[in-house]
Design an enzyme around this catalytic site. Structure first.
Site, PDB file in Angstrom:
ATOM      1  N   LYS A  16     -33.029  26.076  12.625  1.00  0.00           N
ATOM      2  CA  LYS A  16     -33.053  27.456  12.121  1.00  0.00           C
ATOM      3  C   LYS A  16     -31.693  28.125  12.264  1.00  0.00           C
ATOM      4  CE  LYS A  16     -35.217  29.179  16.359  1.00  0.00           C
ATOM      5  NZ  LYS A  16     -35.310  27.837  16.957  1.00  0.00           N
ATOM      6  N   GLY A  42     -30.320  27.728  21.743  1.00  0.00           N
ATOM      7  CA  GLY A  42     -28.940  27.289  21.521  1.00  0.00           C
ATOM      8  C   GLY A  42     -28.782  26.648  20.174  1.00  0.00           C
ATOM      9  N   GLN A 227     -36.570  29.862  20.083  1.00  0.00           N
ATOM     10  CA  GLN A 227     -37.476  28.728  20.327  1.00  0.00           C
ATOM     11  C   GLN A 227     -38.394  28.481  19.123  1.00  0.00           C
ATOM     12  OE1 GLN A 227     -37.197  31.101  23.241  1.00  0.00           O
ATOM     13  NE2 GLN A 227     -35.456  29.824  23.670  1.00  0.00           N
TER      14      GLN A 227
HETATM   15  P1  IMP Z   1     -37.786  27.527  29.486  1.00  0.00           P
HETATM   16  O1  IMP Z   1     -37.807  28.379  28.269  1.00  0.00           O
HETATM   17  O2  IMP Z   1     -36.379  27.168  29.924  1.00  0.00           O
HETATM   18  O3  IMP Z   1     -38.598  28.076  30.605  1.00  0.00           O
HETATM   19  O4  IMP Z   1     -38.471  26.126  29.118  1.00  0.00           O
HETATM   20  C1  IMP Z   1     -39.853  26.014  28.787  1.00  0.00           C
HETATM   21  C2  IMP Z   1     -40.074  24.954  27.731  1.00  0.00           C
HETATM   22  O5  IMP Z   1     -39.510  25.381  26.511  1.00  0.00           O
HETATM   23  C3  IMP Z   1     -39.405  23.601  28.010  1.00  0.00           C
HETATM   24  O6  IMP Z   1     -40.184  22.580  27.434  1.00  0.00           O
HETATM   25  C4  IMP Z   1     -38.077  23.703  27.267  1.00  0.00           C
HETATM   26  O7  IMP Z   1     -37.535  22.440  26.953  1.00  0.00           O
HETATM   27  C5  IMP Z   1     -38.542  24.445  26.042  1.00  0.00           C
HETATM   28  N1  IMP Z   1     -37.476  25.215  25.386  1.00  0.00           N
HETATM   29  C6  IMP Z   1     -36.975  26.403  25.761  1.00  0.00           C
HETATM   30  N2  IMP Z   1     -36.053  26.835  24.887  1.00  0.00           N
HETATM   31  C7  IMP Z   1     -35.985  25.913  23.919  1.00  0.00           C
HETATM   32  C8  IMP Z   1     -35.230  25.823  22.694  1.00  0.00           C
HETATM   33  O8  IMP Z   1     -34.453  26.698  22.321  1.00  0.00           O
HETATM   34  N3  IMP Z   1     -35.442  24.699  21.956  1.00  0.00           N
HETATM   35  C9  IMP Z   1     -36.342  23.746  22.314  1.00  0.00           C
HETATM   36  N4  IMP Z   1     -37.055  23.801  23.421  1.00  0.00           N
HETATM   37  C10 IMP Z   1     -36.892  24.869  24.225  1.00  0.00           C
END
Ligand code: IMP
Length: 410
Positions: A16, A42, A227
């Site tokens: 995206k 990111g 996300q």
């Molecule tokens: P958190 O957001 O760091 O707490 O991670 C929670 C879950 O969301 C984990 O499985 C991460 O790998 C996933 N996650 C968080 N941000 C991203 C993103 O931007 N892309 C893909 N997965 C994400």
């Protein structure tokens, strides 16, 4: 006035960033918005020899004349934000700082939250979520516990901010058992004061007044979703989710914008699925197929450097997500990665564990760089048309390569 949201329909990482870059270009956008999440997101932007990874700033930050909103649903780490602003300045010759519009309710995420995140994950052992270790869970926990620090507090004195940090330190010790070393504390306080110094003026007194002004000016607003739908806190994938609401409704709430002004929701997906972090993925490839697609598609997390798991596109689930997110247009990306695949499979039915697939013949040629829908091989068009039919949403963009020019627009 227009309000466009770019909503990832899967587990994030559907490309995206590329769509945000196009939609947040000053030709189409006056206000570029991040609404929820933090440095866990990111994406990399490549322009010729210039390259940057953005984690907090939405894509409009690269363009003079575009306002850059950091909404109330976000959790923002001061040193990461300042670093990112400086990187944009030095790489792209534009100053996003002067265009920042920070919601007063946006929460501050400290290095201490990252340590608490790591400690909680360690404690969970084999049940760990597999977070990005960016401190997201603890920062939102502090918000929900109503002890977190908000950007509006930057208006306080330096002494009051230091005092506030001291109180938070006690809270972290009691709640998370976190014993902060003085180095982390120094880093946090220094970054907080630097943020006050540089960004206090950028914190809006009242976001609703800002938005109403923008509506009055007929502004074109683009929210860059964070996300993906499947990682939203309320999603059925709980507990393998993030700690904010990464859905259409969540993004509107996080931006502070009314639902009835939404013009378009562009739902993004890839022609295959990927997931980083733990939790089920019913179409996941076996190890050998996974390694092959991971290499071919460069499926490495931009924030964590972790390898993403790969599998066939779960179209049954994507269609549910498209409905729930109110998607009006689709962006289907990275089809070129499946250039040599035959058959190409889409999960179209089945239960939670056992997907049923529909197989499509592959095109076994290169679609890389195509910009005309008519130039796609018949086999590729059949797949895209099937996706549009199953989701009941027309396809606006088809990605045919990593560069922003490698795209079919319909
Ligand atoms: P958190 O957001 O760091 O707490 O991670 C929670 C879950 O969301 C984990 O499985 C991460 O790998 C996933 N996650 C968080 N941000 C991203 C993103 O931007 N892309 C893909 N997965 C994400």
């Amino acid at each position: 006035m227009s309000l466009t949201l770019i909503q990832d329909l899967r587990w994030g990482d559907t490309g995206k960033g590329k769509i945000s870059e196009i939609e947040a270009h000053p030709d189409r956008c006056d206000v570029s918005v991040r609404a929820v999440g933090g440095g866990n997101a990111g994406h990399e932007i490549v322009k010729g020899t210039r390259k940057i990874s953005l984690h907090l700033l939405p894509a409009g930050c690269l363009h003079d004349g575009v306002d850059v909103v950091l909404g109330r649903g976000m959790v923002t780490n001061p040193s990461s934000l300042l670093k990112e602003i400086d990187e944009v300045r030095s790489t792209f010759d534009t100053d996003p700082q002067e265009r920042l519009v920070i919601a007063p309710e946006n929460h501050v995420l400290f290095e201490a939250h990252k340590q608490a995140d790591a400690a909680l994950e360690r404690r969970k052992g084999k049940d760990a979520v597999g977070t990005t270790m960016s401190g997201i869970g603890p920062a939102y926990a502090d918000k929900a516990l109503r002890v977190g620090m908000r950007m509006e507090e930057l208006r306080g004195t330096q002494a009051s901010l230091k005092d506030r940090y001291g109180k938070l330190k006690e809270h972290w010790a009691q709640t998370y058992g976190l014993q902060l070393d003085s180095e982390t504390e120094d880093r946090d306080v220094t970054a907080l004061l630097a943020m006050k110094d540089r960004l206090e003026r950028r914190v809006q007194p009242q976001m609703t007044d800002y938005w109403q002004r923008k509506f009055h000016e007929n502004a074109r607003i683009v929210i860059e979703g964070a996300q993906g739908s499947l990682l939203s806190l309320d999603n059925g994938g709980y507990p393998y989710v993030t700690s904010s609401f990464t859905t259409t409704n969540g993004h509107l709430q996080g931006a502070g914008l009314p639902y009835n002004q939404l013009t378009d929701v562009i739902g993004t997906l890839k022609l295959y699925d990927t997931r980083v972090g733990n939790g089920p993925m019913r179409t996941q490839f076996n190890a050998e197929e996974d390694a092959a697609l991971c290499n071919k598609g460069d499926e490495i997390g931009r924030t964590t450097g972790r390898r993403r798991r790969t599998g066939w596109l779960d179209l049954q689930d994507t269609a549910r997500r498209a409905w729930e997110e109110g998607v009006t247009k689709l962006a289907v990306l990275k089809g070129d990665i499946l250039d040599s695949y035959d058959p190409i499979r889409l999960a179209v039915a089945g239960d939670q564990e056992n997907p049923l697939y529909k197989d499509f013949p592959g095109w076994k040629g290169s679609i890389r760089g195509l910009t005309d829908y008519g130039d796609l091989p018949d086999e590729a068009r059949a797949i895209y048309e099937f996706i549009a039919m199953q989701t009941s949403v027309p396809i606006r963009y088809i990605g045919t390569g990593p560069d922003s020019s490698e795209l079919i627009t319909r």
